[in-house]
Design an enzyme around this catalytic site. Structure first.
Site, PDB file in Angstrom:
ATOM      1  N   LYS A  30      -4.095   3.916  -2.521  1.00 14.68           N
ATOM      2  CA  LYS A  30      -4.964   4.874  -3.201  1.00 14.68           C
ATOM      3  C   LYS A  30      -4.116   5.779  -4.074  1.00 14.68           C
ATOM      4  CE  LYS A  30      -8.403   4.975   0.395  1.00 14.68           C
ATOM      5  NZ  LYS A  30      -8.102   5.145   1.798  1.00 14.68           N
ATOM      6  N   ASP A  37       0.824  -1.214   0.000  1.00  8.18           N
ATOM      7  CA  ASP A  37       0.000   0.000   0.000  1.00  8.18           C
ATOM      8  C   ASP A  37       0.847   1.249   0.000  1.00  8.18           C
ATOM      9  OD1 ASP A  37      -2.700  -1.263   0.950  1.00  8.18           O
ATOM     10  OD2 ASP A  37      -1.228  -1.933   2.410  1.00  8.18           O
ATOM     11  N   MET A  62      -5.316   7.763  12.501  1.00 13.19           N
ATOM     12  CA  MET A  62      -6.263   8.251  11.482  1.00 13.19           C
ATOM     13  C   MET A  62      -7.181   9.339  12.051  1.00 13.19           C
ATOM     14  SD  MET A  62      -7.389   4.550   9.926  1.00 13.19           S
ATOM     15  CE  MET A  62      -7.765   3.806  11.505  1.00 13.19           C
TER      16      MET A  62
HETATM   17  N1  SAH Z   1      -1.291  -0.715  10.754  1.00 15.22           N
HETATM   18  C1  SAH Z   1      -0.792   0.602  10.972  1.00 15.22           C
HETATM   19  C2  SAH Z   1      -1.885   1.635  11.106  1.00 15.22           C
HETATM   20  C3  SAH Z   1      -2.719   1.797   9.863  1.00 15.22           C
HETATM   21  S1  SAH Z   1      -3.900   3.058  10.022  1.00 15.22           S
HETATM   22  C4  SAH Z   1       0.131   0.600  12.177  1.00 15.22           C
HETATM   23  O1  SAH Z   1       0.166  -0.359  12.931  1.00 15.22           O
HETATM   24  O2  SAH Z   1       0.865   1.576  12.344  1.00 15.22           O
HETATM   25  C5  SAH Z   1      -3.035   4.427   9.337  1.00 15.22           C
HETATM   26  C6  SAH Z   1      -2.735   5.430  10.413  1.00 15.22           C
HETATM   27  O3  SAH Z   1      -1.569   5.064  11.104  1.00 15.22           O
HETATM   28  C7  SAH Z   1      -2.456   6.835   9.929  1.00 15.22           C
HETATM   29  O4  SAH Z   1      -3.642   7.551   9.691  1.00 15.22           O
HETATM   30  C8  SAH Z   1      -1.703   7.405  11.089  1.00 15.22           C
HETATM   31  O5  SAH Z   1      -2.588   7.738  12.135  1.00 15.22           O
HETATM   32  C9  SAH Z   1      -0.905   6.216  11.548  1.00 15.22           C
HETATM   33  N2  SAH Z   1       0.451   6.214  10.987  1.00 15.22           N
HETATM   34  C10 SAH Z   1       1.015   5.255  10.252  1.00 15.22           C
HETATM   35  N3  SAH Z   1       2.299   5.562   9.959  1.00 15.22           N
HETATM   36  C11 SAH Z   1       2.532   6.753  10.551  1.00 15.22           C
HETATM   37  C12 SAH Z   1       3.657   7.601  10.646  1.00 15.22           C
HETATM   38  N4  SAH Z   1       4.815   7.281  10.074  1.00 15.22           N
HETATM   39  N5  SAH Z   1       3.547   8.739  11.346  1.00 15.22           N
HETATM   40  C13 SAH Z   1       2.410   9.085  11.939  1.00 15.22           C
HETATM   41  N6  SAH Z   1       1.303   8.324  11.871  1.00 15.22           N
HETATM   42  C14 SAH Z   1       1.363   7.170  11.214  1.00 15.22           C
END
Ligand code: SAH
Length: 514
Positions: A61, A39, A176
């Site tokens: 996306k 993704d 998110m």
């Molecule tokens: N599975 C992922 C989360 C997916 S949902 C995990 O465990 O991290 C996607 C959300 O993760 C984003 O909207 C944000 O809130 C957060 N996120 C993922 N990578 C990030 C990053 N490098 N910095 C800040 N927020 C992050």
């Protein structure tokens, strides 16, 4: 293929961005993948670990383009696995933390496809950590919750039970949540969190462009005003946010926030990029040159066949060393054919390349200036001595001339060619035009020449960044081509170049503060 069973899907967590935050097992799976389905938000450096022969399928996306549906993704996984492929489904952070990993696996179960899950480092914990915020800390927080901020908390069907959640754990981490930040703040206060509770927003956590804004529930929205602070961002609420003041480290590293152009060939860029990013910089690889084989190996082969006739072989670059070794191997020769020949390496990096083939250089001159090199060799006796100079097609005549002046019989042969890279990545031109590059690094004269050519001669694009050269020869080329040289490394190696950038950068800070 040394595969035991055919067709399997590995659901792998890639971590939050820093490519070092994938697990050892995850990286192994990636390196063995035949198909990778990934993704958005994945670091391109991780993607480079995937075998070139593997099929890479992007399902994130895309603005304005067809968005692939979850069903289509599931279909892809099933179909490729049924075709007997080793499939890696790579997801940001941890696949089971708001990653829909479970949904994808359920369908594999239905289809009877074998799978394994390789958990990842979730942004919910790692992003606060990179901002200097532990999610638990004795005396501050003994519990934390990870919550989706994606749901509209005012909707009656919201599954988030704010009346319980607001005060249930000491620390709350919202993923998110940026779009709904005003609603989240409102709900927390409405359900019992004091307005003075500290809150931090961390965007692009663990990436070189990480940014943090701190405040309290009462004032965070005000603090954001006028600043675009888009996703991806993690929202951390709780007393632990106060610890950042003492514990922040990532954004305190000396080159944090600096963008540095790396102009070496793609194959050679990694050491420089790594050293820069360890110091907090964002290295942008803009290879100006490519290293290629000679058009005709005849002359090199002929000299390698009679190596024992030479008194000295003088290597002027690590590329030269690698090229000669490749060719020795192709001819069925090896290091023993160099027995009795003395070897000089022009500098420490070249000497290191020799060492990696199990050979110590007999001479590494103090200075890489043709005269100095020739004199150092002359002290060991050059008169009438045959000297082999395996080098690039672009090399100047200075060194050969200086050796000849001391009486050496010099044979120069082309061991490799240095050619201009086909193009620069569009991102590079864009960053330069916007003045967003702080340093441009040159590790050889050819990188200077070819970068300028790739910029179509428009050296004004380089006027806003500091120019850093690995040594005096490169610096001279840069000046001759009209560049302002700001930094010349004292030690003419890649670490020396990085040290020089670092010194300039911290010198600049002192000047600003002092
Ligand atoms: N599975 C992922 C989360 C997916 S949902 C995990 O465990 O991290 C996607 C959300 O993760 C984003 O909207 C944000 O809130 C957060 N996120 C993922 N990578 C990030 C990053 N490098 N910095 C800040 N927020 C992050």
């Amino acid at each position: 293929m040394n595969r035991v069973a055919a067709g399997k899907v590995y659901l792998v967590g890639a971590g939050p961005g820093d490519p070092g935050l994938i697990t050892v097992k995850g990286l192994e799976r990636l390196r063995q993948a035949e198909v990778v389905v990934y993704d958005r938000l994945l670091n391109p450096q991780l993607l480079r670990q995937i075998p070139a022969a593997a099929e890479l399928i992007y399902v994130g996306k895309r603005v304005g383009a067809h968005t692939i549906t979850q069903d289509e993704i599931n279909g892809l996984l099933v179909e490729r696995a049924k075709a007997g492929k080793t499939v890696v489904r790579l997801k940001g952070g941890d696949p089971f933390v708001f990653g829909r990993g479970g949904e994808e696996i359920l369908l594999l179960v239905e289809a009877g496809i074998p799978f394994e899950v390789v958990p990842g480092v979730t942004s919910a914990v790692a992003v606060p950590a990179y901002a200097g915020i532990p999610v638990t800390h004795r005396g501050y927080a003994s519990s934390f919750a990870v919550i989706t901020g994606h749901e509209d908390p005012t909707k009656p069907d919201s599954s988030i039970r704010w009346e319980h959640l607001a005060t249930a754990t000491d620390t709350q981490v919202f993923l998110m949540g940026m779009e709904n930040l005003p609603l989240i703040v409102e709900q927390l206060i409405a359900h019992g969190r004091p307005a003075s509770t500290p809150i931090a927003l961390v965007r692009w956590g663990t990436w070189p462009q990480q940014e943090t804004v701190e405040g309290t529930l009462a004032d965070i929205l005000q603090r954001l005003e006028g600043q675009p602070f888009g996703p991806p961002a993690v929202i951390v609420v709780g007393e632990v946010v106060r610890l950042r003041e003492q514990l922040r480290w990532f954004d305190r590293r000396p080159l944090f926030g600096k963008t540095v152009l790396v102009t070496r060939s793609r194959d050679q860029a990694s050491q420089l990029s790594q050293l820069l990013s360890d110091l907090g910089a964002k290295p942008v690889e803009a290879p100006a040159i490519e290293i290629r084989e000679p058009e005709d190996y005849g002359p090199l082969d002929a000299t390698l066949q009679r190596l024992r006739d030479y008194g000295w072989v003088v290597f002027t670059s690590a590329n030269g060393v690698e090229a000669v070794w490749r060719r020795l191997k192709a001819l069925g020769l090896d290091a023993r054919d160099l027995a009795g020949v003395q070897l000089a390496a022009i500098g420490p990096a070249t000497a290191q390349a020799l060492e990696s083939h199990g050979i110590f250089a007999d001479l590494v001159p103090e200075q890489y200036l043709s005269q100095a090199v020739a004199e150092a060799l002359a002290q060991r006796g050059l008169s009438g001595v045959p000297v082999l100079l395996p080098r690039t097609d672009l090399a100047g005549e200075d060194l050969a001339g200086a050796l000849a002046q001391h009486g050496a019989q010099v044979d120069q042969v082309v061991a490799y060619r240095t050619v201009q890279a086909a193009t620069l990545e569009p991102e590079v031109g864009e960053l330069l035009r916007q003045g967003k590059v702080d340093f441009v690094t040159f590790a050889s004269s050819s990188t200077v020449k070819h970068l300028i050519a790739l910029l179509k001669g428009d050296i004004s694009l380089l006027s806003k960044c500091a120019t850093a050269c690995i040594g005096p020869v490169t610096a001279r080329t840069a000046r001759e081509l009209g560049l302002r040289v700001d930094i010349v490394a004292q030690e003419h190696t890649v670490p020396g170049l990085v040290r020089a950038v670092l010194e300039r950068s911290s010198g600049g800070e002192e000047a600003r503060w002092g």
